[in-house]
Enzyme design. Structure first.
Site, PDB file in Angstrom:
ATOM      1  N   GLY A  48       0.763  -1.243   0.000  1.00 25.83           N
ATOM      2  CA  GLY A  48       0.000   0.000   0.000  1.00 25.83           C
ATOM      3  C   GLY A  48       0.793   1.291   0.000  1.00 25.83           C
ATOM      4  O   GLY A  48       0.301   2.329  -0.414  1.00 25.83           O
ATOM      5  N   GLU A 103       4.371   3.957   6.085  1.00 33.08           N
ATOM      6  CA  GLU A 103       3.136   3.156   6.004  1.00 33.08           C
ATOM      7  C   GLU A 103       2.057   3.933   5.271  1.00 33.08           C
ATOM      8  O   GLU A 103       2.004   5.159   5.349  1.00 33.08           O
ATOM      9  CB  GLU A 103       2.621   2.867   7.426  1.00 33.08           C
ATOM     10  CG  GLU A 103       2.720   1.439   7.886  1.00 33.08           C
ATOM     11  CD  GLU A 103       1.813   0.470   7.148  1.00 33.08           C
ATOM     12  OE1 GLU A 103       1.608   0.614   5.935  1.00 33.08           O
ATOM     13  OE2 GLU A 103       1.330  -0.466   7.793  1.00 33.08           O
ATOM     14  N   ASP A 107      -4.239   1.516  11.178  1.00 35.65           N
ATOM     15  CA  ASP A 107      -5.626   1.186  11.511  1.00 35.65           C
ATOM     16  C   ASP A 107      -5.655   0.748  12.977  1.00 35.65           C
ATOM     17  O   ASP A 107      -5.735   1.581  13.878  1.00 35.65           O
ATOM     18  CB  ASP A 107      -6.077   0.093  10.527  1.00 35.65           C
ATOM     19  CG  ASP A 107      -7.529  -0.295  10.656  1.00 35.65           C
ATOM     20  OD1 ASP A 107      -8.243   0.304  11.465  1.00 35.65           O
ATOM     21  OD2 ASP A 107      -7.971  -1.226   9.947  1.00 35.65           O
ATOM     22  N   VAL A 157     -10.783   3.082   3.003  1.00 37.46           N
ATOM     23  CA  VAL A 157     -10.300   4.032   2.009  1.00 37.46           C
ATOM     24  C   VAL A 157      -9.441   3.330   0.957  1.00 37.46           C
ATOM     25  O   VAL A 157      -8.771   2.331   1.242  1.00 37.46           O
ATOM     26  CB  VAL A 157      -9.502   5.191   2.659  1.00 37.46           C
ATOM     27  CG1 VAL A 157     -10.433   6.148   3.374  1.00 37.46           C
ATOM     28  CG2 VAL A 157      -8.436   4.673   3.609  1.00 37.46           C
TER      29      VAL A 157
HETATM   30  P1  5GP Z   1      -3.278  -2.327  11.200  1.00 40.46           P
HETATM   31  O1  5GP Z   1      -2.280  -3.384  11.463  1.00 40.46           O
HETATM   32  O2  5GP Z   1      -2.884  -0.955  11.693  1.00 40.46           O
HETATM   33  O3  5GP Z   1      -4.649  -2.718  11.678  1.00 40.46           O
HETATM   34  O4  5GP Z   1      -3.468  -2.267   9.658  1.00 40.46           O
HETATM   35  C1  5GP Z   1      -2.598  -1.649   8.806  1.00 40.46           C
HETATM   36  C2  5GP Z   1      -2.796  -2.160   7.388  1.00 40.46           C
HETATM   37  O5  5GP Z   1      -4.173  -2.482   7.120  1.00 40.46           O
HETATM   38  C3  5GP Z   1      -2.459  -1.092   6.413  1.00 40.46           C
HETATM   39  O6  5GP Z   1      -1.108  -1.126   6.068  1.00 40.46           O
HETATM   40  C4  5GP Z   1      -3.332  -1.437   5.228  1.00 40.46           C
HETATM   41  O7  5GP Z   1      -2.697  -2.381   4.413  1.00 40.46           O
HETATM   42  C5  5GP Z   1      -4.555  -2.096   5.828  1.00 40.46           C
HETATM   43  N1  5GP Z   1      -5.689  -1.169   5.940  1.00 40.46           N
HETATM   44  C6  5GP Z   1      -6.251  -0.720   7.084  1.00 40.46           C
HETATM   45  N2  5GP Z   1      -7.271   0.100   6.822  1.00 40.46           N
HETATM   46  C7  5GP Z   1      -7.365   0.180   5.476  1.00 40.46           C
HETATM   47  C8  5GP Z   1      -8.241   0.895   4.589  1.00 40.46           C
HETATM   48  O8  5GP Z   1      -9.156   1.648   4.975  1.00 40.46           O
HETATM   49  N3  5GP Z   1      -8.032   0.711   3.260  1.00 40.46           N
HETATM   50  C9  5GP Z   1      -7.056  -0.099   2.769  1.00 40.46           C
HETATM   51  N4  5GP Z   1      -6.956  -0.219   1.464  1.00 40.46           N
HETATM   52  N5  5GP Z   1      -6.204  -0.781   3.581  1.00 40.46           N
HETATM   53  C10 5GP Z   1      -6.353  -0.631   4.923  1.00 40.46           C
END
Ligand code: 5GP
Length: 183
Positions: A48, A103, A107, A157
């Site tokens: 991403g 990053e 999330d 998103v």
């Molecule tokens: P975390 O480990 O913080 O929960 O997630 C991080 C990863 O989740 C990000 O690097 C991304 O790949 C994915 N991610 C989280 N929210 C979104 C979103 O709204 N859209 C997209 N496309 N990827 C997300």
């Protein structure tokens, strides 16, 4: 997030101009903070962040290396499992280097927490984080984001590198995908 059958609708959320203006500010901030440091490594988190990293790196004036790491924390949908796996490691030896993790979006925070721990264990001079987006409402673990583009509400998103099922990555802006709420 529930995903009813049917095509999601895409609404523009952050414009290309706003993204580019913010990236220039982030690059200026990083340039100032690292003006006296050598051996800076930008670590892009695949997939991403590749577009964000490309624009950020070109806006920065301090010399730096670029490398990539890939992790996986999601299945095929939009719900984090909380279990982060290293899928592809760096090729760079980061011992004594100043690492900036780049990053796309923070999330729950699990991915960045995992990356900070994993890279900090390799003896770098420092580890900081830079994220284009952060969903504050979704925070599960507290992670530092030293350079942040935008705080956003809880929504899925896409665009500017971010996908849904490998689509929408090449949009120049950030959009919100919504699935109809019908039963
Ligand atoms: P975390 O480990 O913080 O929960 O997630 C991080 C990863 O989740 C990000 O690097 C991304 O790949 C994915 N991610 C989280 N929210 C979104 C979103 O709204 N859209 C997209 N496309 N990827 C997300």
């Amino acid at each position: 997030m529930t995903q009813a059958d049917g095509a999601p609708t895409l609404s523009p959320y952050i414009s290309e101009a706003d993204i580019q203006a913010r990236i220039l500010e982030l690059a200026r901030q990083i340039d100032a903070d690292y003006a006296h440091d050598e051996d800076i490594v930008l670590v892009g988190v695949l997939r991403g962040s590749f577009i964000f990293l490309a624009d950020l790196a070109r806006r920065m004036t301090v010399p730096h290396h670029v490398d990539f790491i890939a992790v996986s924390s999601y299945g095929s949908g939009t719900v984090s499992s909380g279990v982060v796996r290293l899928v592809m490691d760096l090729r760079t030896d980061i011992t004594d280097k100043h690492v900036i993790i780049v990053e796309d979006i923070v999330d729950t925070g699990h991915t960045v927490q995992y990356l900070i721990r994993t890279l900090a264990a390799r003896g770098p001079a420092s580890v900081r984080t830079c994220a284009l987006l952060r969903k504050l409402d979704r925070k599960v673990v507290d992670v530092p984001v030293d350079y942040l583009g935008f705080d956003i509400p809880d929504a899925w998103v896409v665009g500017y590198g971010l996908d849904y099922a490998d689509r929408y990555r090449t949009l120049p802006y950030i959009g919100v995908l919504e699935w109809g709420a019908e039963e």
